[in-house]
Design a protein around this motif. Sequence first.
Motif, PDB file in Angstrom:
ATOM      1  N   ILE A   7     -10.793  -0.958  18.449  1.00 44.94           N
ATOM      2  CA  ILE A   7     -10.796  -0.310  17.136  1.00 44.94           C
ATOM      3  C   ILE A   7      -9.622   0.657  17.010  1.00 44.94           C
ATOM      4  N   HIS A   8      -8.950   0.623  15.864  1.00 42.62           N
ATOM      5  CA  HIS A   8      -7.795   1.467  15.563  1.00 42.62           C
ATOM      6  C   HIS A   8      -7.999   2.184  14.229  1.00 42.62           C
ATOM      7  N   HIS A   9      -7.154   3.165  13.960  1.00 47.39           N
ATOM      8  CA  HIS A   9      -6.918   3.603  12.587  1.00 47.39           C
ATOM      9  C   HIS A   9      -5.414   3.436  12.348  1.00 47.39           C
ATOM     10  N   THR A  10      -5.041   3.285  11.087  1.00 47.28           N
ATOM     11  CA  THR A  10      -3.624   3.042  10.802  1.00 47.28           C
ATOM     12  C   THR A  10      -2.813   4.321  10.774  1.00 47.28           C
ATOM     13  N   ASP A  11      -3.500   5.483  10.766  1.00 50.09           N
ATOM     14  CA  ASP A  11      -2.830   6.779  10.804  1.00 50.09           C
ATOM     15  C   ASP A  11      -2.032   7.056   9.532  1.00 50.09           C
ATOM     16  N   GLY A  12      -2.477   6.486   8.418  1.00 48.80           N
ATOM     17  CA  GLY A  12      -1.809   6.715   7.148  1.00 48.80           C
ATOM     18  C   GLY A  12      -2.579   7.710   6.302  1.00 48.80           C
ATOM     19  N   ASN A  13      -2.246   7.760   5.015  1.00 52.31           N
ATOM     20  CA  ASN A  13      -2.882   8.680   4.079  1.00 52.31           C
ATOM     21  C   ASN A  13      -4.280   8.193   3.711  1.00 52.31           C
ATOM     22  N   ASN A  14      -5.250   9.096   3.652  1.00 53.44           N
ATOM     23  CA  ASN A  14      -6.619   8.725   3.283  1.00 53.44           C
ATOM     24  C   ASN A  14      -6.848   8.694   1.777  1.00 53.44           C
ATOM     25  N   ASP A  15      -5.960   9.301   1.021  1.00 57.32           N
ATOM     26  CA  ASP A  15      -6.160   9.443  -0.423  1.00 57.32           C
ATOM     27  C   ASP A  15      -5.511   8.294  -1.186  1.00 57.32           C
ATOM     28  N   TYR A  16      -6.119   7.119  -1.051  1.00 58.22           N
ATOM     29  CA  TYR A  16      -5.611   5.945  -1.777  1.00 58.22           C
ATOM     30  C   TYR A  16      -6.732   5.398  -2.645  1.00 58.22           C
ATOM     31  N   LEU A  37      -7.879   1.750   7.520  1.00 56.12           N
ATOM     32  CA  LEU A  37      -6.784   2.400   6.812  1.00 56.12           C
ATOM     33  C   LEU A  37      -7.049   3.896   6.698  1.00 56.12           C
ATOM     34  N   GLY A  38      -6.137   4.704   7.204  1.00 56.98           N
ATOM     35  CA  GLY A  38      -6.266   6.145   7.099  1.00 56.98           C
ATOM     36  C   GLY A  38      -6.173   6.838   8.440  1.00 56.98           C
ATOM     37  N   ASP A  39      -6.324   8.169   8.397  1.00 58.57           N
ATOM     38  CA  ASP A  39      -6.249   9.029   9.576  1.00 58.57           C
ATOM     39  C   ASP A  39      -7.623   9.644   9.789  1.00 58.57           C
ATOM     40  N   ASP A  51       4.021 -11.055  13.065  1.00 54.90           N
ATOM     41  CA  ASP A  51       3.204 -10.886  11.864  1.00 54.90           C
ATOM     42  C   ASP A  51       2.560  -9.499  11.956  1.00 54.90           C
ATOM     43  N   ILE A  52       1.713  -9.177  11.012  1.00 57.59           N
ATOM     44  CA  ILE A  52       0.947  -7.937  11.103  1.00 57.59           C
ATOM     45  C   ILE A  52       0.199  -7.932  12.426  1.00 57.59           C
ATOM     46  N   GLY A  53       0.121  -6.776  13.076  1.00 56.30           N
ATOM     47  CA  GLY A  53      -0.419  -6.723  14.425  1.00 56.30           C
ATOM     48  C   GLY A  53      -1.925  -6.819  14.519  1.00 56.30           C
ATOM     49  N   TYR A  54      -2.658  -6.314  13.536  1.00 50.10           N
ATOM     50  CA  TYR A  54      -4.110  -6.273  13.586  1.00 50.10           C
ATOM     51  C   TYR A  54      -4.716  -7.600  13.134  1.00 50.10           C
ATOM     52  N   ASN A  55      -5.850  -7.959  13.724  1.00 52.93           N
ATOM     53  CA  ASN A  55      -6.551  -9.170  13.309  1.00 52.93           C
ATOM     54  C   ASN A  55      -7.328  -8.965  12.019  1.00 52.93           C
ATOM     55  N   MET A  56      -7.808  -7.759  11.818  1.00 53.21           N
ATOM     56  CA  MET A  56      -8.562  -7.455  10.599  1.00 53.21           C
ATOM     57  C   MET A  56      -8.369  -5.978  10.264  1.00 53.21           C
ATOM     58  N   LEU A  57      -8.439  -5.659   8.992  1.00 49.93           N
ATOM     59  CA  LEU A  57      -8.338  -4.269   8.547  1.00 49.93           C
ATOM     60  C   LEU A  57      -9.506  -3.950   7.622  1.00 49.93           C
ATOM     61  N   VAL A  58      -9.827  -2.669   7.533  1.00 49.65           N
ATOM     62  CA  VAL A  58     -10.951  -2.212   6.730  1.00 49.65           C
ATOM     63  C   VAL A  58     -10.492  -1.013   5.913  1.00 49.65           C
ATOM     64  N   ASP A  59     -10.870  -0.968   4.646  1.00 48.64           N
ATOM     65  CA  ASP A  59     -10.501   0.196   3.846  1.00 48.64           C
ATOM     66  C   ASP A  59     -11.678   1.158   3.724  1.00 48.64           C
ATOM     67  N   LYS A  60     -11.445   2.304   3.113  1.00 49.18           N
ATOM     68  CA  LYS A  60     -12.489   3.328   3.020  1.00 49.18           C
ATOM     69  C   LYS A  60     -13.603   2.939   2.058  1.00 49.18           C
ATOM     70  N   TYR A  61     -13.409   1.840   1.331  1.00 41.84           N
ATOM     71  CA  TYR A  61     -14.436   1.345   0.426  1.00 41.84           C
ATOM     72  C   TYR A  61     -15.345   0.333   1.113  1.00 41.84           C
ATOM     73  N   GLY A  62     -15.126   0.108   2.415  1.00 43.21           N
ATOM     74  CA  GLY A  62     -15.961  -0.812   3.174  1.00 43.21           C
ATOM     75  C   GLY A  62     -15.581  -2.270   3.026  1.00 43.21           C
ATOM     76  N   ARG A  63     -14.376  -2.545   2.535  1.00 42.34           N
ATOM     77  CA  ARG A  63     -13.937  -3.925   2.358  1.00 42.34           C
ATOM     78  C   ARG A  63     -13.155  -4.395   3.582  1.00 42.34           C
ATOM     79  N   LEU A  64     -13.451  -5.613   4.014  1.00 44.31           N
ATOM     80  CA  LEU A  64     -12.765  -6.226   5.144  1.00 44.31           C
ATOM     81  C   LEU A  64     -11.617  -7.087   4.649  1.00 44.31           C
ATOM     82  N   TRP A  65     -10.482  -7.034   5.372  1.00 46.75           N
ATOM     83  CA  TRP A  65      -9.290  -7.774   4.990  1.00 46.75           C
ATOM     84  C   TRP A  65      -8.758  -8.548   6.197  1.00 46.75           C
TER      85      TRP A  65
END
Length: 228
Positions: free
Chosen positions: A39-48, A115-117, A72-86
């Motif tokens: 598990i990772h976080h992208t270390d970006g801005n949380n206010d999106y 996505l976020g810090d 390619d993008i390094g992660y196999n899957m990403l998740v946003d703060k709205y609970g959506r899987l990408w």
Amino acid sequence: MAKNSVAQPEVATRKDWGASEKLVRNAPTIADSVSAAVIHHTDGNNDYAAEDVPAILRGIQSFHITGRGWSDIGYNMLVDKYGRLWEGRAGGVKKAVVGAHAAGYNTGSFGISVLGDYDKKAPPQRTLDAVAEAIGWKLSLSGVKADGSTSLAGEEMKAIVGHRDVGQTSCPGDEFYAKFDSIRQAADDYQTGNKAGAGEEYENKDESDRQPGLVPGVIDSNARDART
């Protein structure tokens, strides 16, 4: 546990976020199976805002390829703060696609990043639940118990670990990492048919609006792997 025993959660496709297939340098490498989730976080801005997410993902993909030199993008899957899987790296979400998210531990692992810090604040509950469901499902494809132990890169470890457990990094952030026991339990619950949440009820709801200073493409700077 029996393989393929868990329903796949809804995952938005690369087409949904506008992944650039022209930028992708090589065909994906597929491992025999997935032994662990990192598990990772992208270390970006949380206010999106919700509508910002596809552009953020495109920015991460571009940086990983043109800035890091990865395929390619390094992660196999990403998740946003709205609970959506990408869907992240190409190759198929059901396959054991080798990512570039944890140097030395990419083969046989599933890299999922929020996505976020999350050093000072944990992700919202809906996001924790989505992470648990995605991992519970993914590990089930290889018959791996989410709350158990496994072997990855010749090392014994928990089936669900943070990037800091396999690399010199603070990722995925202290407050996120503090939720890992509940994530393991929730992922195990998902595997066994009990879809309980990964902790207390929506403790960190944040329906924050767009912030003008958002910078797409900020990523986990420790996810280096020159081979992929």
